[in-house]
Design a protein around this motif. Sequence first.
Motif, short mmCIF file in Angstrom:
data_model
loop_
_atom_site.label_atom_id
_atom_site.label_comp_id
_atom_site.label_asym_id
_atom_site.label_seq_id
_atom_site.Cartn_x
_atom_site.Cartn_y
_atom_site.Cartn_z
N PRO A 365 26.43 -55.02 -18.75
CA PRO A 365 27.82 -55.11 -19.20
C PRO A 365 28.05 -54.51 -20.59
O PRO A 365 27.16 -54.52 -21.44
N ASP A 366 29.23 -53.94 -20.78
CA ASP A 366 29.66 -53.36 -22.06
C ASP A 366 28.80 -52.18 -22.51
O ASP A 366 28.63 -51.95 -23.71
N THR A 367 28.26 -51.46 -21.55
CA THR A 367 27.51 -50.22 -21.83
C THR A 367 27.89 -49.19 -20.77
O THR A 367 28.64 -49.47 -19.83
N THR A 368 27.34 -47.98 -20.91
CA THR A 368 27.54 -46.95 -19.89
C THR A 368 26.55 -47.08 -18.74
O THR A 368 26.60 -46.29 -17.80
N THR A 369 25.65 -48.05 -18.83
CA THR A 369 24.72 -48.33 -17.73
C THR A 369 25.41 -49.28 -16.77
O THR A 369 25.11 -50.48 -16.69
N TYR A 370 26.36 -48.74 -16.04
CA TYR A 370 27.20 -49.57 -15.17
C TYR A 370 27.73 -48.70 -14.04
O TYR A 370 28.08 -47.54 -14.23
N ASP A 371 27.80 -49.28 -12.84
CA ASP A 371 28.29 -48.55 -11.67
C ASP A 371 29.68 -47.96 -11.95
O ASP A 371 30.54 -48.62 -12.56
N ASN A 372 29.88 -46.74 -11.45
CA ASN A 372 31.14 -46.07 -11.74
C ASN A 372 31.50 -45.12 -10.61
O ASN A 372 30.64 -44.51 -9.99
N ASN A 373 32.82 -44.99 -10.36
CA ASN A 373 33.36 -44.00 -9.43
C ASN A 373 34.40 -43.19 -10.20
O ASN A 373 35.50 -43.68 -10.46
N LEU A 374 34.04 -41.96 -10.56
CA LEU A 374 34.91 -41.14 -11.39
C LEU A 374 35.42 -39.94 -10.59
O LEU A 374 34.63 -39.19 -10.02
N PHE A 375 36.74 -39.76 -10.58
CA PHE A 375 37.36 -38.61 -9.93
C PHE A 375 37.64 -37.55 -11.00
O PHE A 375 38.12 -37.86 -12.09
N LEU A 376 37.36 -36.27 -10.67
CA LEU A 376 37.56 -35.19 -11.62
C LEU A 376 38.30 -34.03 -10.98
O LEU A 376 38.05 -33.67 -9.83
N ILE A 377 39.21 -33.42 -11.76
CA ILE A 377 39.75 -32.11 -11.45
C ILE A 377 39.52 -31.26 -12.69
O ILE A 377 39.87 -31.67 -13.80
N GLN A 378 38.88 -30.12 -12.52
CA GLN A 378 38.51 -29.30 -13.68
C GLN A 378 39.00 -27.86 -13.50
O GLN A 378 38.78 -27.25 -12.47
N LEU A 379 39.67 -27.37 -14.53
CA LEU A 379 40.09 -25.98 -14.58
C LEU A 379 39.18 -25.24 -15.54
O LEU A 379 38.99 -25.65 -16.67
N GLN A 380 38.64 -24.13 -15.06
CA GLN A 380 37.73 -23.33 -15.89
C GLN A 380 38.19 -21.89 -15.95
O GLN A 380 38.50 -21.28 -14.93
N LEU A 381 38.25 -21.37 -17.15
CA LEU A 381 38.58 -19.95 -17.38
C LEU A 381 37.54 -19.39 -18.33
O LEU A 381 37.20 -20.02 -19.34
N ARG A 382 37.01 -18.20 -18.02
CA ARG A 382 35.98 -17.62 -18.86
C ARG A 382 36.20 -16.11 -19.00
O ARG A 382 36.80 -15.46 -18.14
N LEU A 383 35.73 -15.58 -20.10
CA LEU A 383 35.80 -14.13 -20.30
C LEU A 383 34.49 -13.65 -20.89
O LEU A 383 33.69 -14.42 -21.37
#
Length: 383
Positions: A365-383
């Motif tokens: 508890p109270d750490t990042t060592t905890y079960d998680n379900n994260l949804f992501l949408i990512q836009l990437q542009l490169r040159l």
Amino acid sequence: MKKTLLLRIIFVLFLMPLFSIAQTTQTQPATDSESDIKYPTFQFKGLIQARYLESFEDDVDVLGAHHSTGNVTQSSFDIKRMRVGLNTKLSKETEVVILVNLADFKSDTKGKVLENAYGKYTFNKYIALTGGQFRPAFGIEELVPVDIIKSFDFSNQYYEFGKNGWTSFQIGASATGAFDVGKIPVDYAFSVLNGNGKNAEMDKDNGKQFSTRWVLGLSKKHEINLGLNGGFGKVFKEDVFAIGADITSDFKLTDKLSFDLQIEYKQGTNHNLYFSLPVASRTPDVADYQMRGIYFLPNFRYVVDYNKLTSLEISCRYERFDPSYKVDSNLRQTYTPMVSLEFGKAYRGRIEAGFQIDRFDQNVPDTTTYDNNLFLIQLQLRL
């Protein structure tokens, strides 16, 4: 005196034979196009990765941290990377590379922002010398920019081995090159590093970390490559090590459909964890704290070439990583399914959507060592 002798021995054993090859190999005559190049030349590069994040786990925020109070941010827009780079060729053999990540200014910049800052001199294909701050070769991910990987980000083991001085951006020197053994092409790298990450004012101790990587091309048709990694060193007078093996392949199933696969395994001393623990709560031997992990990353790519859309890709990385499997083991399993739309060539534009699903043997508890379900949408542009 002993250190000087050790460095001389390493130089004689590993580098002198390569210099001999470089000196005895005839330099290929420059083509007309090469002779017409006016040095120095400059190439500017840029990358932006903007994301929308939403956590579907109760009391867990978008950064994966659990909050027992229940007051959490479960949806947010974010700029993951805003990179600006400059590659300068001073001559055919000499180049200088600079890369900064301006997105690091959104938080404490100590030890951040500057990523690549190195010079490289290439004698020929057999040997090139690099010095400065760079990503040493120690696995698949170290040789691939984050903007063309087949997932949202690098693996958990990549970042953990980076904290321990083997991967990610490190300060030191490296010798790299390639040669053939019969019909088998071989790439190699030898690196000597401070081992305490990027932008450090000086080495944290007098110990150095030595590593090597060898890649054997087993099949040109299916691009099957076998990589072997090994390293040793001293951190605060304690012996540390790291090993790894990986394999990549790319199969063309039809004219438009291809399937590529990455498998990578790593194991090593987690001295970063060991020295972060209070003396009273850890064992006397740093070798008791070892990390290990493996991931599988299959990816299907379908060439579309419809208007601006170049291809459609579907991948799902599965990773098992334990930061200390001998003492206080807590295995982390991560599933990262992703769909990617590519616009233009070489991921010039990219829209990605998917999940990062984490499962721990034991939640803290109270750490990042905890079960998680994260949804992501990512836009990437490169040159």
